[in-house]
Design a protein around this motif. Structure first.
Motif, short mmCIF file in Angstrom:
data_model
loop_
_atom_site.label_atom_id
_atom_site.label_comp_id
_atom_site.label_asym_id
_atom_site.label_seq_id
_atom_site.Cartn_x
_atom_site.Cartn_y
_atom_site.Cartn_z
N VAL A 125 0.83 -1.21 0.00
CA VAL A 125 0.00 0.00 0.00
C VAL A 125 0.86 1.26 0.00
O VAL A 125 0.64 2.19 -0.78
N PHE A 126 1.86 1.32 0.88
CA PHE A 126 2.70 2.51 1.02
C PHE A 126 3.93 2.47 0.11
O PHE A 126 4.42 3.51 -0.32
N GLY A 127 4.45 1.26 -0.16
CA GLY A 127 5.72 1.10 -0.86
C GLY A 127 6.79 0.70 0.13
O GLY A 127 6.88 1.26 1.23
N ARG A 128 7.61 -0.28 -0.24
CA ARG A 128 8.64 -0.77 0.69
C ARG A 128 9.64 0.31 1.06
O ARG A 128 10.20 0.32 2.16
N ASP A 129 9.85 1.28 0.17
CA ASP A 129 10.79 2.35 0.47
C ASP A 129 10.22 3.33 1.49
O ASP A 129 10.95 4.19 2.01
N CYS A 130 8.92 3.22 1.81
CA CYS A 130 8.29 4.10 2.79
C CYS A 130 8.28 3.50 4.19
O CYS A 130 7.79 4.13 5.12
N PHE A 131 8.80 2.30 4.32
CA PHE A 131 8.95 1.70 5.65
C PHE A 131 10.21 2.24 6.30
O PHE A 131 11.29 2.23 5.71
#
Length: 290
Positions: A125-131
């Motif tokens: 949903v957010f993108g792995r780079d947004c974790f």
């Protein structure tokens, strides 16, 4: 305390309320503490203890106390399967992404049973780079299992809307004691150190002033840290599994506004009581008849 913030309280299904009432990119910080899907029915009975020579409990130095039982609350923390649980959460994660502004952060408070599955969905949903972080809230209270290592922590996943541009007030971190103060010198020991991604903090005390009696209440110490570091005064905060209202109280304490949503009547009553302490008049609410 003078509180200039505004607080909106909604009763009902959080998905439909988010879709109808919360605009795109209008929220600065989101924290949610949804049901953990433990597969259990949870009960919590309010307990008050007062000293009484003929009481039913013996405490420190042999003093006796009488226990007064209050209201018992029950809720179901059970879905048919993990797939059903994730199908329930995913559209709500998508709404969280929609309403979060570009510098905003999203925090999911969950436990070890579902955290791995939730992270896969949030990465999508957010993108792995947004974790950014998985925070471990560690505590030391309750029964001890004898067939495995006792589970004494919760997981908090932190995602951002924009990986290189988000609110993070490092200077607002509360400092904690060094575990070995003799190794760092008196000056550093007196100042304390900043926390890591493991947060040691007690649960809400069973007889403390903070206790509301709500079964899943989380401590203000944890939420105050999130609010101070990841938002600014005047920001709008959102919790759409608002429960006892701890996140709303943390927002009020630090002059942030909040949008609080829950479909549980005891939760609505708890939030009303807590925010009333700050002289807050809730707005855009739909619970007058409860």
């Amino acid at each position: 305390m003078i509180c200039n913030s505004k607080h909106h309280l909604f009763y009902g299904d959080n998905l439909s309320i988010l879709q109808e009432y919360v605009a795109d990119e209008s929220v600065d910080l989101i924290y949610i503490d949804p049901p953990f899907n433990t597969g259990k029915y949870r009960l919590h009975t309010e307990m008050q203890v007062e000293q009484d020579d003929k009481g039913d409990r013996v405490g420190f130095q042999g003093k006796t106390y009488r226990t007064n039982k209050g209201e018992t609350r029950k809720y179901v923390d059970k879905f048919e399967s993990s797939d059903a649980y994730l199908k329930f959460l995913r559209p709500r994660f998508e709404e969280a992404y929609r309403v979060l502004q570009l510098k905003g952060s999203f925090f999911l408070h969950i436990d070890y049973r579902e955290v791995h599955y939730c992270k896969v969905v949030l990465d999508d949903v957010f993108g792995r780079d947004c974790f950014v972080n998985e925070i471990i809230w560690a505590y030391d209270y309750g029964a001890r299992a004898k067939s495995r290592w006792p589970a004494k922590h919760d997981n908090i996943l932190w995602y951002v809307k924009t990986p290189k541009h988000y609110t993070f007030h490092y200077e607002e971190m509360d400092r904690i004691p060094y575990m070995a103060p003799g190794l760092v010198g008196k000056e550093k020991a007196a100042r304390g150190k900043t926390p890591t991604d493991v947060w040691w903090h007690t649960i809400v005390s069973t007889n403390g002033q903070e206790k509301t009696g709500y079964p899943t209440q989380k401590p203000l110490g944890i939420l105050n840290r999130i609010v101070k570091v990841h938002s600014s005064p005047g920001d709008t905060l959102l919790d759409f599994f608002a429960g006892s209202g701890s996140f709303g109280e943390a927002a009020a304490l630090h002059n942030r506004s909040s949008i609080l949503i829950d479909n549980n009547i005891p939760a609505i009553h708890s939030i009303m009581r807590r925010l009333k302490l700050y002289g807050i008049e809730l707005v855009n609410a739909n619970y007058e008849s409860l």
